[in-house]
Each structure stands twice: as structure tokens, then as C-alpha cells.
Write an enzyme that holds these catalytic residues in place. Sequence first.
Site, PDB file in Angstrom:
ATOM      1  N   ARG A 207       0.863  -1.178   0.000  1.00 59.08           N
ATOM      2  CA  ARG A 207       0.000   0.000   0.000  1.00 59.08           C
ATOM      3  C   ARG A 207       0.901   1.230   0.000  1.00 59.08           C
ATOM      4  NH1 ARG A 207      -3.578  -2.828  -1.458  1.00 59.08           N
ATOM      5  NH2 ARG A 207      -5.651  -3.150  -0.515  1.00 59.08           N
ATOM      6  N   GLU A 236      -2.632   7.967  -4.390  1.00 57.30           N
ATOM      7  CA  GLU A 236      -3.207   7.489  -5.653  1.00 57.30           C
ATOM      8  C   GLU A 236      -4.738   7.609  -5.650  1.00 57.30           C
ATOM      9  OE1 GLU A 236      -3.639   2.725  -5.449  1.00 57.30           O
ATOM     10  OE2 GLU A 236      -1.548   3.393  -5.286  1.00 57.30           O
ATOM     11  N   HIS A 253      -0.368   0.573  -9.605  1.00 53.62           N
ATOM     12  CA  HIS A 253      -1.060  -0.360  -8.700  1.00 53.62           C
ATOM     13  C   HIS A 253      -1.621  -1.553  -9.480  1.00 53.62           C
ATOM     14  CE1 HIS A 253      -3.451  -0.543  -4.663  1.00 53.62           C
ATOM     15  NE2 HIS A 253      -3.059  -1.752  -5.051  1.00 53.62           N
TER      16      HIS A 253
END
Length: 380
Positions: A207, A236, A253
Site C-alpha cells: 500500500r 493514488e 497499482h
Amino acid sequence: MLIVADENIPLIEEFFAGFGEIRRFPGRAIDRATVEQADVLLVRSVTQVDRQLLEGSPVRFVGTCTIGTDHLDLEHFQQAGITWSSAPGCNARGVVDYVLGSLLTLAEIEGVDLAQRCYGVVGAGEVGGRLIEVLRGLGWNVLVCDPQRQAAEGGDYVSLEQLLERCDVISLHTPLTKSGQDSTWHLLDRQRLNRLRHGTWLINAARGPVVDNRALAEVLRQREDLQAVLDVWEEEPTVDASLADLCVLATPHIAGYSLDGKQRGTAQIYQAYCRFLGQAEQVSLSALLPAPWVPQVSLNANADPAWALAMICRAVYDPRRDDADFRRSLSDDVAQQRSAFDGLRKHYPERREIDGLEVRIQGESAALSRIVRALGAREA
């Protein structure tokens, strides 16, 4: 029965059409109006599912096609009598393939032997645990930091400080937690980043906020010996383009975005929903997965093991393509850049997993057979 689902979840119709009406929305656009008549809510990590979203709605089942649950308000679910399910391990293999591809890229850039490096894995859950198995299966030196598992199981773990001091490669695979003794928010802060060994490679596919992004950018500017690979970003879909410029590999991601992993996540929440209803499963993932583009790789027994490792991994996935696509999408226009980030994820090309690959070795080679077994591929 009304099912509200993130539009980017694959195979929703195939798995859930038999239960009722399906309405699909962009994950970041799911709001109170979207769910006000919904009985079932199916999401990914981009949707924050909490009291504010659900209060007053008839939702009684929430499924997330992700390993992590930091976007779910589990305390509210318990209070409101809402059943929920995540998809533990669904994309673990895809993330491992991403890390392996990143290591191969870094090794080529720096001209180093991957077998001679010391690897530090932070977080030994579904993803980290799978990575540890692969790296140790290859015969590489691996240290593991996981305070919660260490407290529960004992065993051969090290502290984060020991890991930073001794390892040449740091790969992060923790959940995001913001409270408690083992909080992972800014786990790698400025102080710890400054303590990285000379020449360390840092990989974050966990993360974004696990690493203090602003501090990382400053440290990378000051220390040219460090190399960073980032798949996740603190704000993000907003991305600090200057930080991306400092990374060897930068991606939006997608580390776990294999076709197998995404469809496996849908299958897992379908299975959980069937259990919730007390019904037998009627749909099987194995019948829905297409044949891989590259089903087999052939190697001669005299192939160099390091070359063979790269050949097998890159037959399935090479992160340099995702890196190039991501860098082209970066923009000074924040709205445009955020849209591009989500667009790359929404329209991500088909990618399979190494454990679906068959490797044929012409002759006998214990070294090559060991690599195939460690990677989880099948030897023909």
C-alpha cells in the site's frame, strides 16, 4: 435482488447473474445514491465502504475482490449485521511475478547476481509468504519481518531494524494499518529510509502510505546508490511525477493484476455469497479461464540457470511494459493524470501467472528443475 458492483470486477455477470439484477459503476463513483436500494455490494480497494456509505441502505452482503480490507469499515459491518468477504490470496501469485520481474530488471541494470543478494520481506501473509517460498526455493538468502506472526508463532523472524541493516533488497507486503503497536502507516519513514544499506533495492507492492513518499523522494535525490520500484502511491490515483522519475520502475497499482488473480477474486466472493445464502455453487472458475497465450517454454538442459530464470519469468510477465505505459500517462494536469491512472487499470492487458506455465527441459538438469519447482511452474 439488486447487486451493485464495481465496473472493473471481471466475470460479474457469469458468477452473479443468477442472483438478481446487476448494476455496474466506476468504483470511485459508488456513493449513497448508488447503494440506496442495493442488497449486495461488490467492490475493489478504490471504494471506501463505511457507515456513511451504507447507513439506511438494505445492503446485507459486501464482497471485496482484494486481499486487503483497509477500505472496509468492519466495525460498522458487525454493528449493522452486514456479512462481508474479502478474497485472501487471490492476487498473491501475480504480485510475486511482479516482484520477480522487477528483480530481473534491477539485476540487468546493475549487472549483479541475484543469488548473491540478501532479501528482506516485510509482511509474511498471503503475498509475502508466497514470495518467501519462491525466493528460498531458489536457494536465496531471505530474512523475514512480521511482528504479529512472530508473536503468535515464534520462529525465525527478525526486527525491521535488523532487516534494514542486513538486506540488499527490501520488499514490502504488509496491510495498511493506522493504529496500534504494529501500525504500518509510514512504516518506512525518513529515519528508516536513511538507514538503508548502500545499494539497497526497495520494492513497494503493498500500500502506498506504508512508505512516506515525500521522504522517499528526498532520500532518493540525496542517495544515488538506492533503487526504488513503486507500484503503489501515497495519494493514488494522484501520483507525484517527480517521485516516479526517481524510480527504476513505476507502475499504477497493477502488481497483482493478473487475469487469473482478478478472476480468482471474483470467484472467491461468489463462493462466500453462496455460503451466505446457504446455496450450492453453480459456476466454476476453471471453466471460465481462457487458455494462456504462452502455454509452454522449452529449455535445453545446458542452459545457464540465471538466463533460464529470466526466460521463464518473462515468458509470462515483464514489468517494463507497464512502466513505460505509466510514464507516458503522467501529466502536470492533476485531473488528467488521475483519470489516466484509473484508465490504465481499467484497460489493463491480459496477463497470466507463472504457475500456469509448463516448462519442458530437453535432457536432465537438477539446477533447472529446481528453478521450475521454486517458481511454481510445471515441468513437462
